[in-house]
Design a protein around this motif. Structure first.
Motif, PDB file in Angstrom:
ATOM      1  N   VAL A  10       7.631  11.045 -44.988  1.00 57.18           N
ATOM      2  CA  VAL A  10       6.328  11.602 -45.365  1.00 57.18           C
ATOM      3  C   VAL A  10       5.316  10.477 -45.557  1.00 57.18           C
ATOM      4  O   VAL A  10       4.175  10.577 -45.092  1.00 57.18           O
ATOM      5  CB  VAL A  10       6.451  12.455 -46.644  1.00 57.18           C
ATOM      6  CG1 VAL A  10       5.091  12.887 -47.151  1.00 57.18           C
ATOM      7  CG2 VAL A  10       7.310  13.672 -46.393  1.00 57.18           C
ATOM      8  N   ALA A  53      -1.572   9.823 -40.507  1.00 57.62           N
ATOM      9  CA  ALA A  53      -2.645  10.821 -40.542  1.00 57.62           C
ATOM     10  C   ALA A  53      -3.972  10.232 -40.990  1.00 57.62           C
ATOM     11  O   ALA A  53      -4.973  10.940 -41.039  1.00 57.62           O
ATOM     12  CB  ALA A  53      -2.248  11.981 -41.452  1.00 57.62           C
ATOM     13  N   GLY A  54      -4.004   8.951 -41.332  1.00 60.47           N
ATOM     14  CA  GLY A  54      -5.283   8.305 -41.589  1.00 60.47           C
ATOM     15  C   GLY A  54      -5.594   8.008 -43.042  1.00 60.47           C
ATOM     16  O   GLY A  54      -6.688   7.577 -43.353  1.00 60.47           O
ATOM     17  N   PRO A  90      -5.270   5.622 -46.108  1.00 59.00           N
ATOM     18  CA  PRO A  90      -4.901   4.200 -46.204  1.00 59.00           C
ATOM     19  C   PRO A  90      -3.802   3.928 -47.226  1.00 59.00           C
ATOM     20  O   PRO A  90      -4.049   3.381 -48.281  1.00 59.00           O
ATOM     21  CB  PRO A  90      -6.209   3.525 -46.589  1.00 59.00           C
ATOM     22  CG  PRO A  90      -7.041   4.588 -47.196  1.00 59.00           C
ATOM     23  CD  PRO A  90      -6.617   5.884 -46.616  1.00 59.00           C
ATOM     24  N   GLY A  99      -9.708   9.527 -46.279  1.00 61.89           N
ATOM     25  CA  GLY A  99      -9.088   8.633 -45.319  1.00 61.89           C
ATOM     26  C   GLY A  99     -10.134   8.031 -44.412  1.00 61.89           C
ATOM     27  O   GLY A  99     -11.210   7.659 -44.869  1.00 61.89           O
ATOM     28  N   GLN A 100      -9.828   7.959 -43.119  1.00 61.56           N
ATOM     29  CA  GLN A 100     -10.768   7.331 -42.194  1.00 61.56           C
ATOM     30  C   GLN A 100     -11.676   8.358 -41.527  1.00 61.56           C
ATOM     31  O   GLN A 100     -12.492   8.015 -40.693  1.00 61.56           O
ATOM     32  CB  GLN A 100      -9.975   6.598 -41.110  1.00 61.56           C
ATOM     33  CG  GLN A 100      -9.108   5.497 -41.659  1.00 61.56           C
ATOM     34  CD  GLN A 100      -8.204   4.923 -40.600  1.00 61.56           C
ATOM     35  OE1 GLN A 100      -7.775   5.640 -39.695  1.00 61.56           O
ATOM     36  NE2 GLN A 100      -7.902   3.650 -40.696  1.00 61.56           N
ATOM     37  N   LEU A 145      -8.073   9.212 -33.194  1.00 59.74           N
ATOM     38  CA  LEU A 145      -7.395  10.381 -33.777  1.00 59.74           C
ATOM     39  C   LEU A 145      -7.754  10.531 -35.243  1.00 59.74           C
ATOM     40  O   LEU A 145      -8.217  11.587 -35.678  1.00 59.74           O
ATOM     41  CB  LEU A 145      -5.874  10.252 -33.627  1.00 59.74           C
ATOM     42  CG  LEU A 145      -5.064  11.291 -34.392  1.00 59.74           C
ATOM     43  CD1 LEU A 145      -5.163  12.650 -33.743  1.00 59.74           C
ATOM     44  CD2 LEU A 145      -3.601  10.892 -34.502  1.00 59.74           C
ATOM     45  N   THR A 146      -7.576   9.447 -36.006  1.00 60.52           N
ATOM     46  CA  THR A 146      -7.800   9.562 -37.449  1.00 60.52           C
ATOM     47  C   THR A 146      -9.292   9.573 -37.782  1.00 60.52           C
ATOM     48  O   THR A 146      -9.672  10.010 -38.849  1.00 60.52           O
ATOM     49  CB  THR A 146      -7.111   8.415 -38.193  1.00 60.52           C
ATOM     50  OG1 THR A 146      -7.405   7.200 -37.521  1.00 60.52           O
ATOM     51  CG2 THR A 146      -5.623   8.626 -38.229  1.00 60.52           C
ATOM     52  N   PRO A 169      -6.808  14.458 -42.417  1.00 61.94           N
ATOM     53  CA  PRO A 169      -5.370  14.360 -42.657  1.00 61.94           C
ATOM     54  C   PRO A 169      -4.688  15.724 -42.737  1.00 61.94           C
ATOM     55  O   PRO A 169      -3.551  15.889 -42.290  1.00 61.94           O
ATOM     56  CB  PRO A 169      -5.289  13.624 -43.995  1.00 61.94           C
ATOM     57  CG  PRO A 169      -6.526  12.816 -44.060  1.00 61.94           C
ATOM     58  CD  PRO A 169      -7.578  13.623 -43.358  1.00 61.94           C
ATOM     59  N   ILE A 223      -4.034  17.017 -39.297  1.00 63.45           N
ATOM     60  CA  ILE A 223      -2.914  16.298 -38.686  1.00 63.45           C
ATOM     61  C   ILE A 223      -1.603  16.807 -39.269  1.00 63.45           C
ATOM     62  O   ILE A 223      -0.614  16.999 -38.554  1.00 63.45           O
ATOM     63  CB  ILE A 223      -3.077  14.773 -38.864  1.00 63.45           C
ATOM     64  CG1 ILE A 223      -4.322  14.289 -38.131  1.00 63.45           C
ATOM     65  CG2 ILE A 223      -1.851  14.031 -38.343  1.00 63.45           C
ATOM     66  CD1 ILE A 223      -4.614  12.821 -38.254  1.00 63.45           C
ATOM     67  N   ILE A 256       1.423  18.295 -37.194  1.00 57.30           N
ATOM     68  CA  ILE A 256       2.771  17.731 -37.232  1.00 57.30           C
ATOM     69  C   ILE A 256       3.785  18.826 -37.551  1.00 57.30           C
ATOM     70  O   ILE A 256       4.836  18.928 -36.910  1.00 57.30           O
ATOM     71  CB  ILE A 256       2.842  16.585 -38.271  1.00 57.30           C
ATOM     72  CG1 ILE A 256       2.093  15.362 -37.746  1.00 57.30           C
ATOM     73  CG2 ILE A 256       4.289  16.212 -38.567  1.00 57.30           C
ATOM     74  CD1 ILE A 256       1.973  14.234 -38.731  1.00 57.30           C
ATOM     75  N   MET A 284       3.650  16.389 -47.487  1.00 58.61           N
ATOM     76  CA  MET A 284       2.469  15.649 -47.026  1.00 58.61           C
ATOM     77  C   MET A 284       1.218  16.166 -47.726  1.00 58.61           C
ATOM     78  O   MET A 284       0.406  15.385 -48.226  1.00 58.61           O
ATOM     79  CB  MET A 284       2.307  15.782 -45.510  1.00 58.61           C
ATOM     80  CG  MET A 284       3.159  14.836 -44.713  1.00 58.61           C
ATOM     81  SD  MET A 284       2.902  15.044 -42.951  1.00 58.61           S
ATOM     82  CE  MET A 284       1.366  14.162 -42.718  1.00 58.61           C
ATOM     83  N   LEU A 317      -1.188  14.109 -50.295  1.00 60.51           N
ATOM     84  CA  LEU A 317      -2.619  13.930 -50.010  1.00 60.51           C
ATOM     85  C   LEU A 317      -3.433  14.284 -51.243  1.00 60.51           C
ATOM     86  O   LEU A 317      -4.416  13.620 -51.571  1.00 60.51           O
ATOM     87  CB  LEU A 317      -3.060  14.837 -48.853  1.00 60.51           C
ATOM     88  CG  LEU A 317      -2.573  14.476 -47.465  1.00 60.51           C
ATOM     89  CD1 LEU A 317      -3.032  15.500 -46.469  1.00 60.51           C
ATOM     90  CD2 LEU A 317      -3.070  13.106 -47.073  1.00 60.51           C
TER      91      LEU A 317
END
Lengths: 201, 266
Positions: free
Chosen positions: A68, A75-76, A78, B8-9, B127-128, B133, B136, B140, B161, B165
């Motif tokens: 995970v 998945a981006g 950081p 994230g990005q 992609l990112t 997230p 994605i 997945i 996941m 997050l």
């Protein structure tokens, strides 16, 4: 694979967050960036946490948790060392270390299962085997990526030599992981029991 | 810093690339990583570069922002390029500085390999940059579905996941709080030998683990109280759908791949 309970899922997920913090511990402790031979080597506690994942969560949940972690990073978010993220982190030469954490958690958890009760010798042994797996996979990946993608022909021994400062640091941390595990289990027996027994049942 | 962790990005937008199904993007990028290694001529590199630049521009994300995101690998690209220039000894001598000779073959090879690596990193970073997230994660879960046959816990993986997050920013703030609390109690994080500094991390880690595991326990209880019973028969809030746009992209990408193989044949 035995069925995972809800509590297993949340423990595994929270461990991913801990791993993300461990990878970037220098954000909170800039002093941990240790200067070695001119370059500053940021101390990342990733190996330490991957070993703890195996010790605390057991082999199944520990390795799942590391999968995970890898996917969350891909998945981006950081979560990798130096706040890196995205699939590109796996394409760089050090990407093999990230993948190796999955095996580290599995093998450490597997060895630790042989200890009937918490034993510092057994945990240290498991942690050191984990360290070997970590660097074995990581350095081999580094060597392969240098030679295939970037077509820089470096020798296998050179790849290892470049990793020596990190290896020393992670070796010390691996021993610390076993000590930390024992003292943590004493202080928080409940969390420890939940995490260990529910997955191995 | 914490804001960066939450999203994230990802750069919000409504471009063609943003609207693509995340599964399409992952599949295309997966195969792109493979076909990049088949490039060996000027024609094949041109095809790949055109495809990468076209995808980059379609995202409508400022180019400077994208390139800034690649900062960690710039060093590697330049390092690779420089090393190839000096190591490869083919072709004619271009420049001679003292005893160092730079050959034309070295420049070409260095450029080709660092370009290949650059394209690989550029396309994967798209992609990112264009997908959240969460999207994605959904992709997945859907793509790993076949693994359920070998009893791999795919649903559980996706749920973990999502939970992480949600909790990464929370636990990062917690770390911040604990380190301040411990510093105010006199834990010295700043001075001393390396051994002392590493030891100082322990008063941080123990409360962090305790609080993290407490949260995990509470969350599990809350989930069960609301009737969570694993993945069997659960419906989804967000459904992924393959649109005409996705099929068009697949055809386009297949054409790029075919064009690349043609340059190898001829």
């Amino acid at each position: 694979m035995s069925k995972l309970k809800t509590v297993d899922l949340t423990f595994g997920a929270v461990f991913v967050c801990l791993m993300a913090i461990g990878a970037n511990i220098t954000v909170w402790f800039p002093v941990l960036a240790v200067p070695i031979g001119g370059a500053t080597v940021p101390v990342s506690l990733q190996t330490f946490f991957a070993i703890l994942a195996g010790l605390m969560l057991g082999r199944k949940l520990g390795s799942l948790s590391m999968i995970v972690y890898t996917l969350v990073g891909v998945a981006g978010v950081p979560v990798f060392a130096n706040l890196q993220a995205g699939p590109m982190a796996l394409a760089t030469p050090t990407g093999g270390f990230i993948i190796s954490f999955i095996c580290v958690a599995f093998i450490v958890g597997w060895i630790a299962d042989f200890a009937k009760k918490p034993s510092i010798a057994m945990y240290t042994f498991a942690a050191l085997i984990g360290l070997i797996v970590n660097y074995g996979i990581g350095v081999s990946f580094l060597y392969l990526s240098m030679n295939t993608w970037l077509e820089l022909s470096i020798t296998y021994s050179l790849a290892w030599k470049g990793m020596i400062p990190f290896l020393i640091k992670d070796g010390a941390l691996a021993c610390l992981a076993a000590v930390f595990m024992i003292s943590f289990a004493k202080r928080v027996p409940y969390a420890f029991r939940t995490a260990r027994t529910s997955t191995n049942g | 810093m914490n804001n960066a962790f939450i999203i994230g990005q990802y750069v919000p937008g409504n471009s063609l690339v943003h609207r693509l199904d995340p599964r399409t993007k992952i599949t295309v990028i997966f195969f792109f990583v493979f076909i990049v290694f088949f490039a060996n001529s000027l024609a094949s590199y041109s095809i790949l570069t055109a495809f990468s630049l076209a995808s980059m521009l379609t995202t409508r994300i400022p180019v400077r922002y994208i390139l800034k995101g690649l900062t960690p690998v710039w060093f590697l690209i330049i390092f690779t390029f420089t090393l190839h220039i000096f190591v490869t000894k083919q072709g004619t001598v271009l420049v001679e500085i003292f005893n160092l000779k730079i050959y034309s073959g070295g420049v070409i090879q260095g450029f080709a390999i660092s370009m290949r690596f650059f394209l690989l990193i550029l396309v994967t970073s798209l992609l990112t940059l264009t997908t959240t997230p969460i999207e994605i994660t959904d992709a997945i879960e859907d793509m790993l579905h076949p693994l359920k046959k070998i009893k791999f816990p795919v649903h559980e993986l996706a749920l973990m996941m999502s939970i992480s997050l949600r909790f990464i920013p929370t636990l990062m703030q917690e770390t911040d709080k604990i380190s301040k609390a411990q510093a105010s109690r006199g834990v010295d994080f700043k001075t001393g030998s390396i051994k002392d500094r590493v030891k100082a991390v322990v008063p941080l880690l123990v409360p962090l683990f305790v609080s993290a595991f407490k949260r995990a326990e509470e969350l599990a209880m809350a989930m069960e109280a609301r009737g969570y019973r694993g993945g069997e028969g659960r419906t989804k809030l967000r459904e992924l759908k393959i649109m005409k746009l996705d099929i068009a992209i697949f055809i386009l990408f297949a054409a790029v791949a075919a064009g690349l193989f043609l340059t190898r044949v001829y």
